[in-house]
Design an enzyme around this catalytic site. Structure first.
Site, PDB file in Angstrom:
ATOM      1  N   LEU A 133       0.819  -1.218   0.000  1.00 20.05           N
ATOM      2  CA  LEU A 133       0.000   0.000   0.000  1.00 20.05           C
ATOM      3  C   LEU A 133       0.852   1.267   0.000  1.00 20.05           C
ATOM      4  O   LEU A 133       0.339   2.370   0.152  1.00 20.05           O
ATOM      5  CB  LEU A 133      -0.941  -0.006   1.208  1.00 20.05           C
ATOM      6  CG  LEU A 133      -1.988  -1.125   1.206  1.00 20.05           C
ATOM      7  CD1 LEU A 133      -2.805  -1.121   2.490  1.00 20.05           C
ATOM      8  CD2 LEU A 133      -2.921  -0.982   0.004  1.00 20.05           C
ATOM      9  N   ALA A 137       6.797   4.749   1.282  1.00 21.21           N
ATOM     10  CA  ALA A 137       6.841   5.955   0.439  1.00 21.21           C
ATOM     11  C   ALA A 137       5.979   7.062   1.042  1.00 21.21           C
ATOM     12  O   ALA A 137       6.357   8.244   1.017  1.00 21.21           O
ATOM     13  CB  ALA A 137       6.373   5.621  -0.980  1.00 21.21           C
ATOM     14  N   ASP A 179       5.829   3.590  -6.509  1.00 19.75           N
ATOM     15  CA  ASP A 179       5.235   3.928  -5.205  1.00 19.75           C
ATOM     16  C   ASP A 179       5.421   5.414  -4.912  1.00 19.75           C
ATOM     17  O   ASP A 179       4.505   6.097  -4.444  1.00 19.75           O
ATOM     18  CB  ASP A 179       5.869   3.100  -4.081  1.00 19.75           C
ATOM     19  CG  ASP A 179       5.313   1.691  -4.038  1.00 19.75           C
ATOM     20  OD1 ASP A 179       4.737   1.270  -5.053  1.00 19.75           O
ATOM     21  OD2 ASP A 179       5.465   1.010  -3.003  1.00 19.75           O
TER      22      ASP A 179
HETATM   23  O1  PMV Z   1       5.706  -1.591  -2.994  1.00 16.65           O
HETATM   24  P1  PMV Z   1       4.842  -2.606  -3.616  1.00 16.65           P
HETATM   25  O2  PMV Z   1       4.781  -3.897  -2.873  1.00 16.65           O
HETATM   26  O3  PMV Z   1       3.465  -2.059  -3.961  1.00 16.65           O
HETATM   27  O4  PMV Z   1       5.484  -2.994  -5.032  1.00 16.65           O
HETATM   28  C1  PMV Z   1       5.783  -2.066  -6.011  1.00 16.65           C
HETATM   29  C2  PMV Z   1       5.678  -2.622  -7.374  1.00 16.65           C
HETATM   30  C3  PMV Z   1       6.754  -3.610  -7.819  1.00 16.65           C
HETATM   31  O5  PMV Z   1       6.648  -3.637  -9.237  1.00 16.65           O
HETATM   32  C4  PMV Z   1       6.491  -5.009  -7.300  1.00 16.65           C
HETATM   33  C5  PMV Z   1       8.160  -3.173  -7.407  1.00 16.65           C
HETATM   34  C6  PMV Z   1       8.634  -1.909  -8.064  1.00 16.65           C
HETATM   35  O6  PMV Z   1       9.556  -1.286  -7.518  1.00 16.65           O
HETATM   36  O7  PMV Z   1       8.125  -1.537  -9.128  1.00 16.65           O
END
Ligand code: PMV
Length: 342
Positions: A133, A137, A179
């Site tokens: 989620l 970040a 993110d």
């Molecule tokens: O932070 P998360 O778990 O929502 O993942 C981000 C998306 C990924 O593609 C899995 C990783 C990235 O850095 O793009």
């Protein structure tokens, strides 16, 4: 573009009990959660991805001036000199933001800048950690904005993006940046090879995010896909290609207000992510429960291996959908309703 989000279950309170809040903070920053609608993992290999804001889940940072640097958050309370590695991303956001606002000040001695941005930093977050989620970040974004507010030095989106991304690199290693972009945007975004564009919606979309309650490490999931790609490049390249096509389809659906095709594409994306090895039994259980409860489509969201699902709901089904997801074991559900200009 309008947005409405409402949590019915949260796994953490906005201000954890017993956490003293400063009466007169000099700098306050807030940031919301995000959910990835399409393109997680594939984005690492250059595919487009789309992320949505989840305004009902937020993080707040307050900076109160003082001579010593101290931190007060869920993971640690005390002097930053003794802070554990787990809070390194927060400290990175704080230090780098201080450096940025100090450098951005006009020439000449500016003692008030530094004294305004050191002191006690309090962070409280409703966003469950390691659930895809965007909690890390969002914390970094809130801290950067608190520093900017305390210093009186406004930071533009490029500077805020750079600062949050530096903290994300500490939190996740090589992060694509989606993110960071998503928590800094109040509207849905298309993210492709580092370029970010707002998505104009051609209708009203109701999404429900549901939490398995299981933490999932994004770094582990990304490394798993990389290993699978080394062992089976044809398979992974095919799946990434298909996810890329689905992102284009979903982009068109958002622009045209086509919920039916959108739901079908989300279902297919969930299958592809399972084939990439980032699914889990708990995620599949929630996805199945969502579909049984009438969701138009459902998929895991974010890194996977735990974390959350996102489901597309008809407006009239949303309460039943949330109820059924809770009955199926969800630890929290949140609704994000997004619509374009009338
Ligand atoms: O932070 P998360 O778990 O929502 O993942 C981000 C998306 C990924 O593609 C899995 C990783 C990235 O850095 O793009």
């Amino acid at each position: 573009m309008k947005e409405r989000s409402s949590p019915i279950v949260t796994t953490a309170s906005p201000s954890p009990p017993g956490t003293p809040r400063s009466a007169t903070p000099v700098g306050v920053g807030t940031a919301h959660a995000k959910t990835i609608l399409i393109g997680e993992h594939a984005v690492v290999y250059g595919a487009p991805a789309i992320a949505l804001p989840v305004h009902g889940l937020a993080t707040r940072a307050e900076l109160q001036p003082g001579p010593a640097w101290s931190l007060d958050c869920d993971l640690y309370r005390g002097s930053i000199d003794d802070a554990p590695p787990a809070v390194a991303p927060v400290l990175t956001a704080w230090r780098q933001a201080v450096r940025q606002v100090t450098a951005a000040r006009p020439a000449g001695p500016q003692p008030t800048v530094r004294s305004a941005v050191t002191g006690r930093l309090s962070v409280s977050s409703q966003i469950p950690m390691q659930r895809g989620l965007g909690s890390s970040a969002a914390v970094a974004a809130a801290v950067v904005d608190a520093v900017a507010a305390a210093s009186g030095v406004p930071l533009g989106l490029p500077e805020r993006t750079e600062l949050v991304q530096q903290a994300e690199m500490i939190a996740h290693g090589r992060a694509s940046g989606i993110d960071t972009a998503a928590v800094l945007s109040d509207v849905p975004i298309l993210f492709e090879q580092g370029a970010i564009a707002p998505v104009a919606l051609g209708g009203r979309f109701v999404f429900v995010v549901a939490d398995t309650g299981v933490t999932g490490s994004t770094a582990t999931a990304v490394a798993g896909v990389r290993s699978l790609r080394e062992a089976h490049p044809t398979l992974v390249n095919r799946l990434v290609g298909r996810l890329s096509e689905l992102a284009e389809t979903i982009l068109g659906c958002l622009r045209q207000g086509d919920v039916s095709t959108l739901g079908t594409a989300m279902d297919e994306a969930h299958g592809a992510l399972n084939e990439l090895g980032v699914g889990s039994d708990e995620l599949n259980q929630l996805v199945d429960a969502a579909r049984r409860a009438g969701a138009l489509g459902a998929k895991l969201t974010g890194g996977g291996l735990g974390g959350c699902i996102v489901a597309l709901s008809r407006a009239e089904d949303v309460d039943r959908l949330r109820y059924e997801l809770q009955r199926a074991g969800s630890h929290g559900t949140w609704t994000t309703t997004l619509e374009g200009p009338e």
